[in-house]
Design an enzyme around this catalytic site. Structure first.
Site, PDB file in Angstrom:
ATOM      1  N   ARG A  56      29.602  45.350  43.472  1.00 12.52           N
ATOM      2  CA  ARG A  56      28.870  46.549  43.070  1.00 12.52           C
ATOM      3  C   ARG A  56      29.760  47.641  42.487  1.00 12.52           C
ATOM      4  O   ARG A  56      29.466  48.193  41.426  1.00 12.52           O
ATOM      5  CB  ARG A  56      28.127  47.156  44.278  1.00 12.52           C
ATOM      6  CG  ARG A  56      26.796  46.562  44.561  1.00 12.52           C
ATOM      7  CD  ARG A  56      26.548  46.627  46.044  1.00 12.52           C
ATOM      8  NE  ARG A  56      27.493  45.729  46.686  1.00 12.52           N
ATOM      9  CZ  ARG A  56      27.266  44.432  46.851  1.00 12.52           C
ATOM     10  NH1 ARG A  56      26.123  43.933  46.493  1.00 12.52           N
ATOM     11  NH2 ARG A  56      28.182  43.641  47.370  1.00 12.52           N
ATOM     12  N   THR A  57      30.815  47.989  43.201  1.00 14.98           N
ATOM     13  CA  THR A  57      31.563  49.180  42.793  1.00 14.98           C
ATOM     14  C   THR A  57      32.226  48.948  41.439  1.00 14.98           C
ATOM     15  O   THR A  57      32.120  49.770  40.523  1.00 14.98           O
ATOM     16  CB  THR A  57      32.598  49.548  43.874  1.00 14.98           C
ATOM     17  OG1 THR A  57      31.956  49.526  45.140  1.00 14.98           O
ATOM     18  CG2 THR A  57      33.182  50.917  43.627  1.00 14.98           C
ATOM     19  N   LYS A  95      53.902  40.906  41.778  1.00  3.65           N
ATOM     20  CA  LYS A  95      55.374  40.780  41.622  1.00  3.65           C
ATOM     21  C   LYS A  95      56.090  41.896  42.370  1.00  3.65           C
ATOM     22  O   LYS A  95      57.302  42.040  42.257  1.00  3.65           O
ATOM     23  CB  LYS A  95      55.746  40.853  40.141  1.00  3.65           C
ATOM     24  CG  LYS A  95      55.109  39.793  39.280  1.00  3.65           C
ATOM     25  CD  LYS A  95      55.532  40.013  37.815  1.00  3.65           C
ATOM     26  CE  LYS A  95      54.436  39.625  36.849  1.00  3.65           C
ATOM     27  NZ  LYS A  95      54.631  40.238  35.530  1.00  3.65           N
ATOM     28  N   ARG A 136      40.388  50.429  43.602  1.00  2.27           N
ATOM     29  CA  ARG A 136      40.160  49.987  44.989  1.00  2.27           C
ATOM     30  C   ARG A 136      41.420  49.295  45.475  1.00  2.27           C
ATOM     31  O   ARG A 136      42.027  48.492  44.750  1.00  2.27           O
ATOM     32  CB  ARG A 136      38.974  49.030  45.083  1.00  2.27           C
ATOM     33  CG  ARG A 136      38.849  48.434  46.479  1.00  2.27           C
ATOM     34  CD  ARG A 136      37.586  47.653  46.676  1.00  2.27           C
ATOM     35  NE  ARG A 136      36.430  48.536  46.751  1.00  2.27           N
ATOM     36  CZ  ARG A 136      35.202  48.129  47.047  1.00  2.27           C
ATOM     37  NH1 ARG A 136      34.982  46.840  47.290  1.00  2.27           N
ATOM     38  NH2 ARG A 136      34.209  48.984  47.100  1.00  2.27           N
ATOM     39  N   HIS A 165      35.365  55.943  50.835  1.00  5.07           N
ATOM     40  CA  HIS A 165      34.689  55.294  49.703  1.00  5.07           C
ATOM     41  C   HIS A 165      33.708  56.323  49.129  1.00  5.07           C
ATOM     42  O   HIS A 165      32.496  56.202  49.258  1.00  5.07           O
ATOM     43  CB  HIS A 165      33.961  54.054  50.221  1.00  5.07           C
ATOM     44  CG  HIS A 165      33.422  53.136  49.167  1.00  5.07           C
ATOM     45  ND1 HIS A 165      33.498  53.398  47.816  1.00  5.07           N
ATOM     46  CD2 HIS A 165      32.786  51.938  49.274  1.00  5.07           C
ATOM     47  CE1 HIS A 165      32.938  52.402  47.146  1.00  5.07           C
ATOM     48  NE2 HIS A 165      32.490  51.511  48.009  1.00  5.07           N
TER      49      HIS A 165
END
Ligand code: CP
Length: 307
Positions: free
Chosen positions: A51-52, A80, A101, A129
């Site tokens: 969703r986000t 890396k 995120r 959030h």
């Protein structure tokens, strides 16, 4: 450079303005179809999302802009060993705004301190959030016509559920809000949220482990998933994961106008039979998230002087 890391970065007037802006976008989509022509959003997602990430991308496309994306930590130079700070400095060279995120609490803040464009926290570990909270607020507003004078039940994983912490923070600023905190003992709301938000602002709340007893009082029921990825011990997760399963028979004693929200993804907490119930709002909440992210992108790009 203004970023959005936590819901506390927005004052109550700004929350109300973002809701107003999202409602205008819903009413007049053509007015906004080219406002971000030629601009770019980067979605940097180092933790899974449907969703986000996709709603941020849909939001930018619907504003006329473009999107470049990292959909997993494995597919970027984070694998890396590149730092969040260096990644943010690098991606700032390519885009006008970043949504990020990350599994580590504080990663979005570090990104915002190093980026030269606005950074939006799209979820940082168990911390915050804020754009889910924006989606939740618009949903409550559209369903109830107000954000005040309500009894709000929060059910499930109140310990690790970052959306719960942000929503409590946002709703506590409105008058006449009362919370019913429904969870097993081990997944109770953390003491710091009770102390720093609820007690500090004299917000009434009760704690219970009994969903059925709590239901008749509620205007809003906000269900949450038990957050498997935040547990240290799989046995504890398996023991607690089905603590609450909302089924049609349990809704018998709920109000006819109670709204059922869930930030999704759902696992078992809400039976699919409830999707047909007019009180189920969680897929409307998904769509509202896109509109609020459009409003937020516009606001941050305007404040940055990009628009
Ligand atoms: N609600 C939410 O954050 O969903 P995703 O994890 O799918 O983005």
């Amino acid at each position: 450079m203004r970023s959005l890391i936590d819901i506390t970065d927005l004052n109550t007037d700004e929350l109300d303005e973002l809701i107003g802006s999202a409602l205008d976008i819903i009413e007049n989509p053509k007015k906004y179809a080219h406002v971000c022509d030629g601009l770019k959003l980067a979605t940097m997602f180092f933790e899974p999302s449907t969703r986000t990430r996709m709603s941020f991308e849909a939001a930018m496309y619907e504003l006329g802009g473009h999107v470049i994306s990292t959909a997993s930590a494995d597919s970027s130079s984070a694998a890396k060993g590149e730092s969040v700070a260096d990644t943010a400095k690098t991606v700032s060279c390519y885009v006008d705004i970043i949504a990020m995120r990350h599994p580590k609490e504080g990663a979005a803040l570090v990104a915002s301190q190093n980026a030269t464009v606005p950074v939006i926290n799209a979820g940082d570990g168990g911390h915050s959030h804020p754009t889910q909270t924006l989606a939740d607020l618009l949903t409550i507003y559209r369903e109830k016509g107000r954000l005040s004078n309500m009894t709000v039940g929060l059910c499930g994983d109140l310990k690790f559920g970052r959306t719960v912490h942000s929503l409590i923070n946002a709703l506590s600023r409105y008058t006449g809000i009362r919370f019913v905190l429904i969870s097993p003992d081990e997944l109770k709301l953390p003491s710091y949220v009770k102390k720093d938000v609820l007690q500090k602002n004299h917000i009434p709340y009760v704690q219970t482990d009994n969903l059925e007893e709590a239901l008749p009082d509620l205007d809003i029921l906000y269900m949450t998933r038990v957050q498997r990825e935040r547990f240290f011990n799989e046995e504890d997760y398996l023991r607690l994961k089905d603590s609450y399963i909302l089924t049609p028979d349990k809704l018998t004693n709920a109000r006819a106008d109670m709204s059922i929200l869930h930030p999704l993804p759902r696992v078992n907490e809400i039976s699919v039979e409830i999707d047909k119930d007019p009180r189920a709002c969680y897929f409307k909440q998904v769509l509202n998230g896109k509109y609020m992210r459009m409003a937020l992108i516009l606001r941050l790009l305007t404040e940055a002087g990009t628009l």
